[in-house]
Design an enzyme around this catalytic site. Structure first.
Site, PDB file in Angstrom:
ATOM      1  N   ALA A  60       0.845  -1.184   0.000  1.00 13.34           N
ATOM      2  CA  ALA A  60       0.000   0.000   0.000  1.00 13.34           C
ATOM      3  C   ALA A  60       0.883   1.237   0.000  1.00 13.34           C
ATOM      4  O   ALA A  60       1.983   1.223   0.539  1.00 13.34           O
ATOM      5  CB  ALA A  60      -0.887  -0.003   1.240  1.00 13.34           C
ATOM      6  N   GLY A  99       0.643  -5.066   0.751  1.00 10.98           N
ATOM      7  CA  GLY A  99      -0.561  -5.160  -0.083  1.00 10.98           C
ATOM      8  C   GLY A  99      -0.302  -5.830  -1.420  1.00 10.98           C
ATOM      9  O   GLY A  99      -1.193  -6.478  -1.985  1.00 10.98           O
ATOM     10  N   GLU A 102      -0.562  -9.355  -0.709  1.00 14.10           N
ATOM     11  CA  GLU A 102      -1.964  -9.691  -0.411  1.00 14.10           C
ATOM     12  C   GLU A 102      -2.787  -9.845  -1.696  1.00 14.10           C
ATOM     13  O   GLU A 102      -3.656 -10.719  -1.780  1.00 14.10           O
ATOM     14  CB  GLU A 102      -2.543  -8.649   0.548  1.00 14.10           C
ATOM     15  CG  GLU A 102      -1.941  -8.751   1.954  1.00 14.10           C
ATOM     16  CD  GLU A 102      -2.301  -7.604   2.850  1.00 14.10           C
ATOM     17  OE1 GLU A 102      -2.853  -7.867   3.940  1.00 14.10           O
ATOM     18  OE2 GLU A 102      -2.038  -6.436   2.467  1.00 14.10           O
ATOM     19  N   GLU A 122       4.630  -5.399   7.059  1.00 12.47           N
ATOM     20  CA  GLU A 122       3.874  -4.254   7.593  1.00 12.47           C
ATOM     21  C   GLU A 122       4.331  -3.830   8.986  1.00 12.47           C
ATOM     22  O   GLU A 122       4.295  -2.650   9.323  1.00 12.47           O
ATOM     23  CB  GLU A 122       2.377  -4.606   7.634  1.00 12.47           C
ATOM     24  CG  GLU A 122       1.666  -4.490   6.292  1.00 12.47           C
ATOM     25  CD  GLU A 122       1.810  -5.720   5.413  1.00 12.47           C
ATOM     26  OE1 GLU A 122       1.084  -5.821   4.402  1.00 12.47           O
ATOM     27  OE2 GLU A 122       2.659  -6.583   5.707  1.00 12.47           O
TER      28      GLU A 122
HETATM   29  N1  T1G Z   1       4.636   3.360  -0.174  1.00 14.48           N
HETATM   30  C1  T1G Z   1       5.070   4.526  -0.713  1.00 14.48           C
HETATM   31  N2  T1G Z   1       6.301   4.701  -1.279  1.00 14.48           N
HETATM   32  C2  T1G Z   1       7.104   3.640  -1.301  1.00 14.48           C
HETATM   33  C3  T1G Z   1       6.733   2.382  -0.753  1.00 14.48           C
HETATM   34  C4  T1G Z   1       5.422   2.266  -0.176  1.00 14.48           C
HETATM   35  N3  T1G Z   1       4.961   1.128   0.337  1.00 14.48           N
HETATM   36  N4  T1G Z   1       7.756   1.530  -0.933  1.00 14.48           N
HETATM   37  C5  T1G Z   1       8.738   2.225  -1.554  1.00 14.48           C
HETATM   38  N5  T1G Z   1       8.350   3.470  -1.778  1.00 14.48           N
HETATM   39  C6  T1G Z   1       9.123   4.526  -2.450  1.00 14.48           C
HETATM   40  C7  T1G Z   1      10.326   4.995  -1.614  1.00 14.48           C
HETATM   41  O1  T1G Z   1       9.960   5.971  -0.698  1.00 14.48           O
HETATM   42  C8  T1G Z   1      11.245   5.535  -2.692  1.00 14.48           C
HETATM   43  O2  T1G Z   1      10.791   6.803  -3.031  1.00 14.48           O
HETATM   44  C9  T1G Z   1      10.983   4.606  -3.873  1.00 14.48           C
HETATM   45  O3  T1G Z   1       9.704   3.996  -3.624  1.00 14.48           O
HETATM   46  C10 T1G Z   1      12.006   3.514  -4.004  1.00 14.48           C
HETATM   47  O4  T1G Z   1      12.100   2.840  -2.777  1.00 14.48           O
HETATM   48  C11 T1G Z   1      -2.700  -2.992   3.405  1.00 14.48           C
HETATM   49  C12 T1G Z   1      -0.799  -1.732   5.008  1.00 14.48           C
HETATM   50  C13 T1G Z   1      10.209  -2.161  -2.201  1.00 14.48           C
HETATM   51  C14 T1G Z   1      12.155  -3.239  -1.141  1.00 14.48           C
HETATM   52  O5  T1G Z   1       6.809  -2.140   3.830  1.00 14.48           O
HETATM   53  O6  T1G Z   1      10.820  -2.167   1.464  1.00 14.48           O
HETATM   54  O7  T1G Z   1       1.040  -2.761   2.276  1.00 14.48           O
HETATM   55  O8  T1G Z   1      12.766   8.125  -2.344  1.00 14.48           O
HETATM   56  O9  T1G Z   1      14.440   3.589  -2.241  1.00 14.48           O
HETATM   57  O10 T1G Z   1      15.890   0.172  -2.027  1.00 14.48           O
HETATM   58  O11 T1G Z   1      -1.382  -4.708   4.204  1.00 14.48           O
HETATM   59  O12 T1G Z   1      11.104   0.288  -0.892  1.00 14.48           O
HETATM   60  O13 T1G Z   1      12.456   7.456  -4.698  1.00 14.48           O
HETATM   61  O14 T1G Z   1      10.919   9.135  -3.653  1.00 14.48           O
HETATM   62  O15 T1G Z   1      13.293   1.820  -0.865  1.00 14.48           O
HETATM   63  O16 T1G Z   1      14.959  -0.671  -4.218  1.00 14.48           O
HETATM   64  C15 T1G Z   1       4.219  -2.622   3.110  1.00 14.48           C
HETATM   65  C16 T1G Z   1       8.317  -0.915   1.668  1.00 14.48           C
HETATM   66  C17 T1G Z   1       3.430  -1.352   3.004  1.00 14.48           C
HETATM   67  C18 T1G Z   1       7.666  -2.226   1.631  1.00 14.48           C
HETATM   68  C19 T1G Z   1      12.465  -1.304  -2.711  1.00 14.48           C
HETATM   69  N6  T1G Z   1       5.348  -2.547   2.219  1.00 14.48           N
HETATM   70  N7  T1G Z   1       9.297  -0.713   0.620  1.00 14.48           N
HETATM   71  O17 T1G Z   1      13.668  -0.950  -2.091  1.00 14.48           O
HETATM   72  O18 T1G Z   1      13.999   1.332  -3.239  1.00 14.48           O
HETATM   73  S1  T1G Z   1       2.087  -1.391   4.135  1.00 14.48           S
HETATM   74  C20 T1G Z   1       6.577  -2.307   2.660  1.00 14.48           C
HETATM   75  C21 T1G Z   1      10.499  -1.335   0.627  1.00 14.48           C
HETATM   76  C22 T1G Z   1       0.901  -2.366   3.367  1.00 14.48           C
HETATM   77  C23 T1G Z   1      -1.296  -3.531   3.469  1.00 14.48           C
HETATM   78  C24 T1G Z   1      -0.308  -2.705   4.183  1.00 14.48           C
HETATM   79  C25 T1G Z   1      11.467  -0.947  -0.432  1.00 14.48           C
HETATM   80  C26 T1G Z   1      11.532  -1.933  -1.627  1.00 14.48           C
HETATM   81  P1  T1G Z   1      11.794   7.929  -3.455  1.00 14.48           P
HETATM   82  P2  T1G Z   1      13.539   2.420  -2.178  1.00 14.48           P
HETATM   83  P3  T1G Z   1      14.742  -0.059  -2.937  1.00 14.48           P
END
Ligand code: T1G
Length: 686
Positions: A60, A99, A102, A122
């Site tokens: 998400a 998400g 999911e 998450e």
């Molecule tokens: N939301 C918004 N922006 C995100 C994002 C996210 N989930 N994940 C990454 N970005 C942006 C980040 O800020 C950066 O932006 C760019 O993407 C590249 O990321 C309902 C509630 C996927 C392994 O916890 O672990 O789903 O700085 O620099 O090193 O159940 O990003 O370029 O402007 O990190 O290659 C759960 C979070 C969400 C994964 C890639 N998901 N992301 O790593 O690139 S909660 C996460 C990561 C959810 C549901 C729930 C990593 C990556 P900018 P990066 P990277």
């Protein structure tokens, strides 16, 4: 719509497309709902969903979490996909997290590429899966694996996900493979929600709760995730989904999730400013000094493929340096992080020598020698004379004046500080110390090395202790004051551990050695404010030879059999010193200890901001979390301060001024924030 839809015969192709990692926002949720209807209207025999670029979907869009949740909600999107009479196949081309995972779990089948990862991290954002992850994962991979994935936020590589039963196959081209799936076979796959949940396993739940108590003390989301999984076992699927959703929405509003989201985005914002010139290519580097820090920096560089010339003053020094890096390589092998061949590769990339001409082509040199100004100036003179005129010269000093070192060279603009934290190959923080004359090219080179070494780079101005050590010195001073005035090192440590630190200030000092603190105090004798109260206990400890764990005794005793024990002699030192100083000691409650140590740091950090030593409050958060163990789930020192609220902080510090007007002199940034109604995160000079 951040997705594309394409029909090809009886197959509908849906591509999630929201660069760079296909974060799932409202537009994509709308698009997915539309895709379900489209596929049914077209009466496809399957829909294949994949991601554009390097990710399937990173979850998400966390940027939406501060606002109210907007329909369609992701759990409803997943339900629509799962219950559609047109089966969906997830072709997982890259990371499928949160998400994103999911959505895949709601599909009838999952085919992953060899490099794909699937995870429900998450809890690292202070929430729990909110679109069915807690209920669907365990139906596919069993209770143990689901608990491990969700409670600890650990993604699975494709091979492990296949073994765990989370995916059906691994294929080089998952989209193609999904299109080849036999329709009858596809029709026979039972939708995930219809699968029975695993049996309750009390031992598994007890084990994960125990592990969380040790590895994530104070953190709420992991425990709530375990609760939702456990309760879900005895609920109908829809009831369990409702429980999950309610828990997710509650946690999303909480301080811990706000703090962890702040850290997530602050860490990603720690990048070189766009207007910096490109850094020279780092083909090799020189490191001067093969002691603990120098060897750690050299090891980190050769581990990432960078040839290193490790310079020492003489043959003995060269042997010592080689031995120190050798120890790190052996440790890497012992931990299974390095193969024998890999280790040889590292050794081949290392040249330990006292001949500076061996580094004559290095575009960057990092001096990590003994903390003595004259020693450093002599080394910089040699580097200045030997390396190319445009090479960047960096010092790893923790507190010496970078401008004075720079002034000792022919071209101070190529000098900066690159302050690593011990152990340098592990600690992620890198303070890039910008001197008065440091050029943008030198700065850019510092960032380039930070990126190569996967560090969190934070620019700091020149002052005693830069950002981190300066704030930490106040933490130490406040600890010693509370100790002298009535508490004990062990009560203070316990208070800070209960606040969320892995260790309290006294156990940390026992590990690093009390001689380091002593040297720092002696260095500050000449410039110390005579009106500022000085606590002599640590000096007494030094005189008694209680230098810490390395000698078996410091603030604690370290008996041969392991562990640490409280030392009454240490407690008596405070009694004596308080007596000599005519101080009436008092009992401190835990919250009083925690408050004083944190307020002392916040007040100093505000001065660090006021003087422009730190460029933002978020930078101070990165420094305190990645360099000094401040609990990440509290968002770093300044984010935490803003949860307390500046007016409250000003009121408390003003009250403490009655005890000591010098130590509790209010930072102008705090009063300015209070006057202008700003948070520390919002503050900038008027
Ligand atoms: N939301 C918004 N922006 C995100 C994002 C996210 N989930 N994940 C990454 N970005 C942006 C980040 O800020 C950066 O932006 C760019 O993407 C590249 O990321 C309902 C509630 C996927 C392994 O916890 O672990 O789903 O700085 O620099 O090193 O159940 O990003 O370029 O402007 O990190 O290659 C759960 C979070 C969400 C994964 C890639 N998901 N992301 O790593 O690139 S909660 C996460 C990561 C959810 C549901 C729930 C990593 C990556 P900018 P990066 P990277």
């Amino acid at each position: 719509m951040s997705l594309t839809m394409r029909a090809d015969g009886l197959t509908g192709f849906v591509t999630l497309d929201n660069p760079p990692v296909n974060a799932i926002g409202k537009a994509m949720r709308d698009g997915l709902m539309e895709a379900v209807k489209w596929a049914e209207a077209e009466n496809f025999d399957r829909v294949i969903v994949t991601g554009a670029g390097r990710a399937f979907a990173a979850g998400a869009d966390a940027k939406e979490f501060d606002g109210a949740a907007l329909e369609p909600f992701l759990p409803d999107v997943c339900d629509a996909i799962e219950r559609s009479f047109v089966p969906w196949i997830a072709a997982i081309n890259g990371v499928a997290l949160g998400g994103g995972a999911e959505i895949a779990l709601a599909c009838r089948m999952r085919i992953a590429g060899p490099k794909a990862q699937i995870g429900l991290p998450e809890v690292t954002l202070g929430v729990i899966p909110g679109a069915g992850g807690t209920q669907r994962a365990m139906r596919l991979c069993g209770l143990g694996k689901a608990l491990d994935m969700i409670a600890f936020g650990r993604p699975l590589r494709a091979a492990d996900a296949l073994k765990a039963g989370l995916i059906h196959a691994i294929e080089d081209d998952p989209v193609d493979a999904a299109d080849m799936v036999n329709t009858e076979e596809l029709g026979c796959v039972v939708p995930t929600w219809e699968l029975p949940p695993p049996a309750h396993d009390a031992a598994a739940f007890a084990a994960v709760r125990d592990a969380l108590a040790k590895r994530a003390p104070g953190q709420v989301a992991p425990l709530r995730a375990v609760d939702v999984i456990e309760q879900g076992l005895s609920l109908e699927f829809a009831e369990a989904m409702a429980l999950e959703r309610a828990t997710f929405l509650e946690l999303k509003q909480g301080n811990q999730s706000r703090a962890l989201r702040h850290m997530f985005f602050a860490e990603r914002a720690a990048k070189p400013p766009k207007d910096l010139p490109h850094a020279p290519e780092l083909t090799e580097i020189a490191v001067v000094g093969g002691g603990t820090m120098g060897a750690g920096i050299a090891y980190a560089c050769v581990s990432l493929g960078l040839p290193v010339t490790l310079l020492e003053s003489d043959t003995d020094g060269v042997e010592r340096a080689t031995h120190n890096v050798g120890k790190l390589i052996e440790a890497g092998i012992a931990r299974g992080r390095l193969s024998k061949d890999g280790a040889q590769g590292l050794r081949d990339r290392l040249t330990a020598t006292s001949d500076y001409t061996k580094a004559a082509n290095a575009p960057l040199a990092i001096e990590a020698a003994f903390e003595d100004m004259e020693v450093k100036k002599a080394i910089f003179a040699q580097l200045d004379a030997t390396l190319p005129p445009d090479a960047v010269l960096a010092t790893n000093t923790s507190y010496l004046d970078v401008d004075e070192i720079a002034a000792s060279t022919r071209d101070p603009s190529r000098v900066l500080g690159l302050h690593f934290f011990a152990p340098a190959h592990i600690m992620r923080l890198l303070e890039i110390v910008k001197g008065a004359q440091t050029s943008d090219r030198a700065l850019s080179t510092g960032y380039a090395l930070g990126k190569l070494l996967k560090k969190v780079p934070v620019v700091a101005g020149v002052c005693d202790g830069f950002i981190g050590n300066r704030i930490y010195a106040r933490y130490r001073e406040a600890s010693d004051t509370v100790f002298m005035d009535g508490s004990t090192p062990w009560d203070i440590d316990e208070a800070m551990v209960n606040f969320g630190y892995a260790m309290g200030p006294y156990e940390v000092q026992d590990l690093s050695g009390l001689d380091i603190g002593h040297a720092a105090r002696r260095r500050q004798d000449a410039t110390r404010d005579p009106n500022r109260r000085y606590i002599p206990i640590a000096d007494r400890m030094y005189e008694l030879g209680k230098l810490g764990k390395k000698v078996g005794a410091g603030w604690y005793r370290y008996p041969g059999g392991g562990g640490k024990v409280e030392d009454p002699i240490v407690a008596d030192l405070a009694l004596e010193e308080a007596h000599f100083a005519g101080i009436e000691r008092t009992e401190y409650e835990e919250h009083e200890i925690t408050e004083r140590l944190l307020l002392a740091m916040i007040n100093e950090a505000a001065d660090v901001l006021a003087e422009g030593i730190a460029q933002s409050a978020a930078d101070i958060d990165l420094v305190t979390v990645f360099g000094y163990g401040f609990p990440r789930w509290r968002g770093g020192l300044m984010h935490y301060a803003d949860t307390l609220g500046v007016p409250h902080i000003v009121e408390r510090i003003t009250a403490l001024q009655a005890e000591d007007p010098v130590a509790w002199k209010l930072s102008p940034v705090l009063s300015d924030c209070a006057d202008r109604g700003l948070s520390l995160a919002e503050w900038s000079p008027a």
